[in-house]
Design an enzyme around this catalytic site. Structure first.
Site, PDB file in Angstrom:
ATOM      1  N   LYS A 143       0.890  -1.385  -0.090  1.00 14.73           N
ATOM      2  CA  LYS A 143       0.120  -0.106  -0.012  1.00 14.73           C
ATOM      3  C   LYS A 143       0.829   1.299   0.038  1.00 14.73           C
ATOM      4  CE  LYS A 143      -0.150  -0.239   4.949  1.00 14.73           C
ATOM      5  NZ  LYS A 143      -0.883  -1.169   6.104  1.00 14.73           N
ATOM      6  N   ARG A 198     -10.918  -0.880  15.120  1.00 13.35           N
ATOM      7  CA  ARG A 198     -10.552  -0.147  13.825  1.00 13.35           C
ATOM      8  C   ARG A 198     -11.732  -0.929  12.843  1.00 13.35           C
ATOM      9  NH1 ARG A 198      -5.037   1.782  12.547  1.00 13.35           N
ATOM     10  NH2 ARG A 198      -4.816  -0.255  11.685  1.00 13.35           N
ATOM     11  N   TYR A 258      16.253  31.624   9.880  1.00 13.00           N
ATOM     12  CA  TYR A 258      15.439  32.403  10.206  1.00 13.00           C
ATOM     13  C   TYR A 258      15.537  32.999  11.823  1.00 13.00           C
ATOM     14  CZ  TYR A 258      13.095  30.724   6.080  1.00 13.00           C
ATOM     15  OH  TYR A 258      12.809  30.570   4.697  1.00 13.00           O
ATOM     16  N   MET A 313      11.889  24.689   3.258  1.00 11.68           N
ATOM     17  CA  MET A 313      11.581  23.756   2.492  1.00 11.68           C
ATOM     18  C   MET A 313      12.225  23.293   1.345  1.00 11.68           C
ATOM     19  SD  MET A 313       8.544  25.019  -0.411  1.00 11.68           S
ATOM     20  CE  MET A 313       7.348  25.556   0.742  1.00 11.68           C
TER      21      MET A 313
HETATM   22  C1  LIG Z   1      -0.003  -2.009   6.571  1.00  8.96           C
HETATM   23  C2  LIG Z   1      -0.456  -3.333   7.006  1.00  8.96           C
HETATM   24  C3  LIG Z   1       0.136  -4.535   7.154  1.00  8.96           C
HETATM   25  C4  LIG Z   1       1.735  -4.388   7.173  1.00  8.96           C
HETATM   26  O1  LIG Z   1       2.279  -3.873   8.339  1.00  8.96           O
HETATM   27  P1  LIG Z   1       3.908  -3.862   8.782  1.00  8.96           P
HETATM   28  O2  LIG Z   1       3.893  -3.450   9.955  1.00  8.96           O
HETATM   29  O3  LIG Z   1       4.344  -2.674   7.755  1.00  8.96           O
HETATM   30  O4  LIG Z   1       4.510  -5.118   8.466  1.00  8.96           O
HETATM   31  C5  LIG Z   1      -0.548  -5.661   7.708  1.00  8.96           C
HETATM   32  N1  LIG Z   1      -1.860  -5.930   7.912  1.00  8.96           N
HETATM   33  C6  LIG Z   1      -2.310  -4.882   7.477  1.00  8.96           C
HETATM   34  C7  LIG Z   1      -4.042  -4.835   7.745  1.00  8.96           C
HETATM   35  C8  LIG Z   1      -1.941  -3.507   7.304  1.00  8.96           C
HETATM   36  O5  LIG Z   1      -2.912  -2.418   7.178  1.00  8.96           O
END
Ligand SMILES: *Cc1c(COP(=O)(O)O)cnc(C)c1O
Length: 382
Positions: free
Chosen positions: A42, A140, A270, A318
């Site tokens: 993802k 969740r 700054y 930036m």
């Molecule tokens: C992102 C995610 C993972 C992977 O998690 P890591 O800690 O990066 O290995 C596994 N299961 C679900 C449901 C996730 O959303």
């Protein structure tokens, strides 16, 4: 070729695809043979670049891919048209009609979703694969573990839906082993209440990278969902995690844009965010928060130059970050600076870089911006 295609790089990320492949093989070798490998890619494969990462993981024979949403699944379909994909986030009602088209498995947490996906299957005339998610305490996604049996039955009784897996997600496997154990027990109890589940050939999965540390050999689990660890980053300490010898896939580099001398007492960046305590030589790096260096790392981070750690002075801005190179007189404009990664014998890990920015490696990787080109090393053993 356009001018921009030939321009030297000012700030870039190097992605070591050979290390990625070695990591997958190392993780597999550390796990029992029947465990399937669900590659979590993802958020543009944690900022590494989805097409390149997915192609290499397919080459290395990942079993299944997990993404957050349909757009990511569509991008994955471009790389491997037939690879099984699981969508981890809830599908929006507005997205329902695209699910069948992409031929993906979706996550189900509720009876309402069962009804919606049944309609999708009916309208498309094709069965739809679903993974039932069980909430074992994260609060969740997922059906609350005490009601899992009800949604399980509903899926089984619904024409057009094909149950392909059941899973849960741990809320804090890296720092709360007791709660993780409780979640695992709740999950197993919920599974035991679902008639026929164990003989249905389902994927049963709970573990992300950190969870793997406490995966029980001989239990019903037959898949793991690996994100961070395949990119060579340990989610925390752990005997099994360390036995994988995962190597970092990502490094983050920039160059010195300007070097100059400043007198003691000068306020850096700054106004007065850092007052020089001595006559100093500073290097201005060609990268800032516009590239993904967190502003919270101001006055705290370190950077490698000529294989030495140099402290960041003043605010990260930036487009620029200032470092103290008083003790490195040879540093000159154009020199390479390492924000995350190795240089000679020195190394800055992503966990350390993330702490300077008050964040975690997952977020650091997602924060490297579009301005930063990703360079891919593809050769084995490079
Ligand atoms: C992102 C995610 C993972 C992977 O998690 P890591 O800690 O990066 O290995 C596994 N299961 C679900 C449901 C996730 O959303």
């Amino acid at each position: 070729m356009s001018v921009t295609a030939n321009l030297p790089l000012r700030c870039w990320a190097e992605i070591d695809l050979a290390a990625l492949e070695r990591n997958l093989r190392g993780i597999r070798a550390a796990l029992p043979g029947q465990i399937r490998y669900v590659a979590v890619v993802k958020a543009d494969a944690y900022g590494h670049g989805l097409p390149q990462i997915a192609a290499r993981l397919m080459h290395a024979a990942a079993d299944l891919f997990a993404v957050a949403n349909l757009a990511e699944a569509a991008a994955l379909r471009e790389v491997g048209p037939d690879w099984p994909i699981l969508i981890l986030s809830p599908i929006l009602p507005q997205e329902d009609r695209y699910v069948a088209e992409l031929n993906v498995a979706v996550t189900v947490s509720s009876a309402e979703e069962v009804a919606r996906f049944a309609a999708v299957a009916r309208d498309s005339g094709r069965p739809l694969s679903v993974h039932l998610k069980v909430d074992t305490g994260m609060g969740r996604l997922g059906v609350w573990h005490e009601q899992a049996e009800h949604v399980y039955q509903l899926i089984n009784d619904t024409t057009g839906l094909r149950l392909a897996g059941v899973f849960t997600h741990f809320s804090s496997p890296d720092d709360d082993p007791e709660f993780t154990a409780l979640q695992r027990r709740r999950f197993l109890l919920a599974l035991a209440r679902c008639p026929g589940l164990y003989s249905a050939g389902l994927l049963i999965h709970a573990d992300n990278s950190a969870g793997i540390e406490t995966l029980e050999v001989g239990g019903p689990f037959n898949a793991v969902r690996v994100g961070l660890l395949q990119f060579g980053i340990l989610p925390g300490p752990g005997t099994l995690l360390e036995s994988v010898h995962a190597e970092p896939v990502f490094s983050f580099r920039t160059r010195v844009g300007l070097v100059k001398n400043l007198p003691r007492g000068t306020g850096i960046s700054y106004g007065r965010t850092h007052i020089l305590a001595r006559d100093s030589r500073v290097a201005i790096l060609a990268a800032g928060y516009g590239d993904g260096i967190p502003r919270a790392a101001s006055n705290r981070a370190q950077v490698l130059l000529h294989g030495q750690r140099c402290p960041v002075l003043g605010r990260v801005t930036m487009d620029q970050t200032i470092v103290d190179v008083t003790d490195l007189p040879a540093v000159a404009a154009g020199d390479e600076a390492v924000l995350v990664g190795r240089q000679h014998d020195a190394e800055i890990g992503i966990a350390e870089f993330s702490r300077w920015g008050d964040t975690i490696p997952w977020e650091t990787l997602c924060s490297v911006t579009k301005r930063v080109p990703r360079l891919y090393r593809t050769q084995l053993g490079l």
